[in-house]
Scaffold this motif. Structure first.
Motif, PDB file in Angstrom:
ATOM      1  N   LYS A  88      45.379   2.573 -44.007  1.00  0.00           N
ATOM      2  CA  LYS A  88      45.305   3.865 -43.326  1.00  0.00           C
ATOM      3  C   LYS A  88      45.732   3.634 -41.879  1.00  0.00           C
ATOM      4  CE  LYS A  88      42.291   7.724 -42.262  1.00  0.00           C
ATOM      5  NZ  LYS A  88      40.923   8.250 -42.353  1.00  0.00           N
ATOM      6  N   ALA A  89      47.020   3.903 -41.616  1.00  0.00           N
ATOM      7  CA  ALA A  89      47.593   3.644 -40.292  1.00  0.00           C
ATOM      8  C   ALA A  89      48.035   4.950 -39.645  1.00  0.00           C
ATOM      9  CB  ALA A  89      48.777   2.690 -40.422  1.00  0.00           C
ATOM     10  N   GLU A  90      48.157   4.921 -38.331  1.00  0.00           N
ATOM     11  CA  GLU A  90      48.608   6.089 -37.583  1.00  0.00           C
ATOM     12  C   GLU A  90      50.067   6.428 -37.874  1.00  0.00           C
ATOM     13  OE1 GLU A  90      46.763   8.119 -35.602  1.00  0.00           O
ATOM     14  OE2 GLU A  90      45.022   6.943 -36.243  1.00  0.00           O
ATOM     15  N   ALA A  91      50.856   5.411 -38.193  1.00  0.00           N
ATOM     16  CA  ALA A  91      52.281   5.601 -38.474  1.00  0.00           C
ATOM     17  C   ALA A  91      52.753   4.474 -39.388  1.00  0.00           C
ATOM     18  CB  ALA A  91      53.087   5.594 -37.168  1.00  0.00           C
ATOM     19  N   LEU A  92      53.892   4.680 -39.976  1.00  0.00           N
ATOM     20  CA  LEU A  92      54.457   3.659 -40.852  1.00  0.00           C
ATOM     21  C   LEU A  92      55.386   2.761 -40.044  1.00  0.00           C
ATOM     22  CD1 LEU A  92      54.480   2.617 -43.723  1.00  0.00           C
ATOM     23  CD2 LEU A  92      56.316   4.220 -44.251  1.00  0.00           C
ATOM     24  N   THR A  93      54.774   2.005 -39.131  1.00  0.00           N
ATOM     25  CA  THR A  93      55.506   1.057 -38.297  1.00  0.00           C
ATOM     26  C   THR A  93      54.785  -0.282 -38.368  1.00  0.00           C
ATOM     27  OG1 THR A  93      54.202   1.507 -36.298  1.00  0.00           O
ATOM     28  CG2 THR A  93      56.169   2.901 -36.680  1.00  0.00           C
ATOM     29  N   PRO A  94      55.481  -1.379 -38.139  1.00  0.00           N
ATOM     30  CA  PRO A  94      54.798  -2.686 -38.163  1.00  0.00           C
ATOM     31  C   PRO A  94      53.609  -2.736 -37.204  1.00  0.00           C
ATOM     32  CG  PRO A  94      57.168  -3.004 -38.179  1.00  0.00           C
ATOM     33  CD  PRO A  94      56.930  -1.522 -37.949  1.00  0.00           C
ATOM     34  N   GLU A  95      53.763  -2.170 -36.020  1.00  0.00           N
ATOM     35  CA  GLU A  95      52.685  -2.217 -35.024  1.00  0.00           C
ATOM     36  C   GLU A  95      51.459  -1.437 -35.497  1.00  0.00           C
ATOM     37  OE1 GLU A  95      56.593  -2.971 -33.404  1.00  0.00           O
ATOM     38  OE2 GLU A  95      55.849  -1.140 -34.341  1.00  0.00           O
ATOM     39  N   LEU A  97      50.675  -0.586 -38.626  1.00  0.00           N
ATOM     40  CA  LEU A  97      50.102  -1.234 -39.815  1.00  0.00           C
ATOM     41  C   LEU A  97      49.258  -2.446 -39.421  1.00  0.00           C
ATOM     42  CD1 LEU A  97      53.165  -0.964 -42.186  1.00  0.00           C
ATOM     43  CD2 LEU A  97      50.967   0.204 -42.465  1.00  0.00           C
ATOM     44  N   LEU A  98      49.777  -3.250 -38.508  1.00  0.00           N
ATOM     45  CA  LEU A  98      49.038  -4.422 -38.051  1.00  0.00           C
ATOM     46  C   LEU A  98      47.751  -4.017 -37.339  1.00  0.00           C
ATOM     47  CD1 LEU A  98      49.117  -7.480 -38.075  1.00  0.00           C
ATOM     48  CD2 LEU A  98      50.413  -7.406 -35.940  1.00  0.00           C
ATOM     49  N   ALA A  99      47.814  -2.973 -36.517  1.00  0.00           N
ATOM     50  CA  ALA A  99      46.613  -2.486 -35.830  1.00  0.00           C
ATOM     51  C   ALA A  99      45.566  -2.015 -36.847  1.00  0.00           C
ATOM     52  CB  ALA A  99      46.977  -1.356 -34.868  1.00  0.00           C
ATOM     53  N   ALA A 100      45.994  -1.324 -37.890  1.00  0.00           N
ATOM     54  CA  ALA A 100      45.066  -0.852 -38.921  1.00  0.00           C
ATOM     55  C   ALA A 100      44.446  -2.026 -39.682  1.00  0.00           C
ATOM     56  CB  ALA A 100      45.781   0.091 -39.881  1.00  0.00           C
ATOM     57  N   LEU A 101      45.237  -3.046 -39.967  1.00  0.00           N
ATOM     58  CA  LEU A 101      44.689  -4.231 -40.633  1.00  0.00           C
ATOM     59  C   LEU A 101      43.625  -4.898 -39.761  1.00  0.00           C
ATOM     60  CD1 LEU A 101      47.925  -5.776 -42.165  1.00  0.00           C
ATOM     61  CD2 LEU A 101      45.997  -4.805 -43.439  1.00  0.00           C
ATOM     62  N   HIS A 102      43.941  -5.086 -38.494  1.00  0.00           N
ATOM     63  CA  HIS A 102      42.967  -5.708 -37.574  1.00  0.00           C
ATOM     64  C   HIS A 102      41.692  -4.869 -37.466  1.00  0.00           C
ATOM     65  CE1 HIS A 102      45.145  -9.185 -36.126  1.00  0.00           C
ATOM     66  NE2 HIS A 102      46.222  -8.440 -35.910  1.00  0.00           N
ATOM     67  N   ALA A 103      41.823  -3.551 -37.564  1.00  0.00           N
ATOM     68  CA  ALA A 103      40.667  -2.658 -37.455  1.00  0.00           C
ATOM     69  C   ALA A 103      39.895  -2.531 -38.768  1.00  0.00           C
ATOM     70  CB  ALA A 103      41.132  -1.278 -36.986  1.00  0.00           C
ATOM     71  N   GLY A 104      40.427  -3.082 -39.861  1.00  0.00           N
ATOM     72  CA  GLY A 104      39.749  -2.990 -41.153  1.00  0.00           C
ATOM     73  C   GLY A 104      39.947  -1.667 -41.861  1.00  0.00           C
ATOM     74  N   HIS A 105      40.976  -0.931 -41.501  1.00  0.00           N
ATOM     75  CA  HIS A 105      41.236   0.382 -42.091  1.00  0.00           C
ATOM     76  C   HIS A 105      42.114   0.244 -43.333  1.00  0.00           C
ATOM     77  CE1 HIS A 105      40.543   2.165 -37.838  1.00  0.00           C
ATOM     78  NE2 HIS A 105      39.418   1.791 -38.417  1.00  0.00           N
ATOM     79  N   PHE A 106      41.564  -0.369 -44.363  1.00  0.00           N
ATOM     80  CA  PHE A 106      42.317  -0.595 -45.590  1.00  0.00           C
ATOM     81  C   PHE A 106      41.371  -0.949 -46.719  1.00  0.00           C
ATOM     82  CE2 PHE A 106      41.973  -4.676 -43.447  1.00  0.00           C
ATOM     83  CZ  PHE A 106      41.636  -5.557 -44.471  1.00  0.00           C
TER      84      PHE A 106
END
Length: 186
Positions: A88-95, A97-106
């Motif tokens: 669950k990311a703010e946008a479909l961009t590498p940045e 997606l990586l921010a969402a992974l670090h935040a545990g939003h998946f």
């Protein structure tokens, strides 16, 4: 692994069952942010795709790790499209997606969808795609579950997990699973 994490990478422990990792191996890798609960290529080629025992052991030792699943496809013998991470990311961009992974939003999945997990006092409500079981698992044999046909919602008590952790597993009619990240109740 630490250099990769320091550079901003998301670090996970891959296919622990295939590698036959012990908890000491995981404890030594303190840069990890997640454990691979399922690896489809390891399942297809060696029947060692499951990483849940290793994951739960690490969680029970107090390691705050999230959960991923992948197909790890080598495009041989049907090993593609067996598992993935829903982000669950703010946008479909590498940045993003990586921010969402670090935040545990998946969450991790072989097909079932987890639409929402919400805590309401001493219970957890899980909404998902049609399932045969919605299970909360925790340390040792601690669990809470709902079984049925085409269930899409369960409200499960958290009292069994007080002071510990739990994570949701959604199982569909084909036996495919989706796994949430753990919820810490300490």
């Amino acid at each position: 692994a630490q250099r990769a994490r320091d550079a901003g990478a998301f670090v996970a422990i891959p296919h622990p069952h295939w590698y036959q990792l012990q908890l000491e191996d995981g404890t030594a890798l303190d840069a990890a942010q997640a454990v691979e609960v399922y690896n489809h290529t390891s399942f297809v080629h060696t029947d060692r795709g499951d990483g849940a025992v290793f994951l739960d052991g690490m969680l029970s030792l107090g390691h705050r790790l999230n959960v991923i699943a992948v197909d790890d496809s080598h495009w041989k013998n049907g090993d593609a499209f067996g598992a993935w991470v829903q982000v669950k990311a703010e946008a479909l961009t590498p940045e993003a997606l990586l921010a969402a992974l670090h935040a545990g939003h998946f969450y991790a999945s072989q097909g079932p969808e987890i639409h929402d997990i919400a805590r309401d006092g001493d219970s957890l409500t899980i909404r998902c795609s049609a399932a045969e079981a919605i299970v909360l698992v925790g340390p040792v044999s601690k669990s809470a579950r709902a079984h049925g046909q085409n269930i899409t919602r369960a409200r499960l008590p958290l009292d069994t997990f007080a002071g510990h952790w739990c994570r949701a597993v959604v199982i569909d009619a084909l036996g495919r699973r989706a796994w949430s990240n753990p919820l810490w109740l300490d």
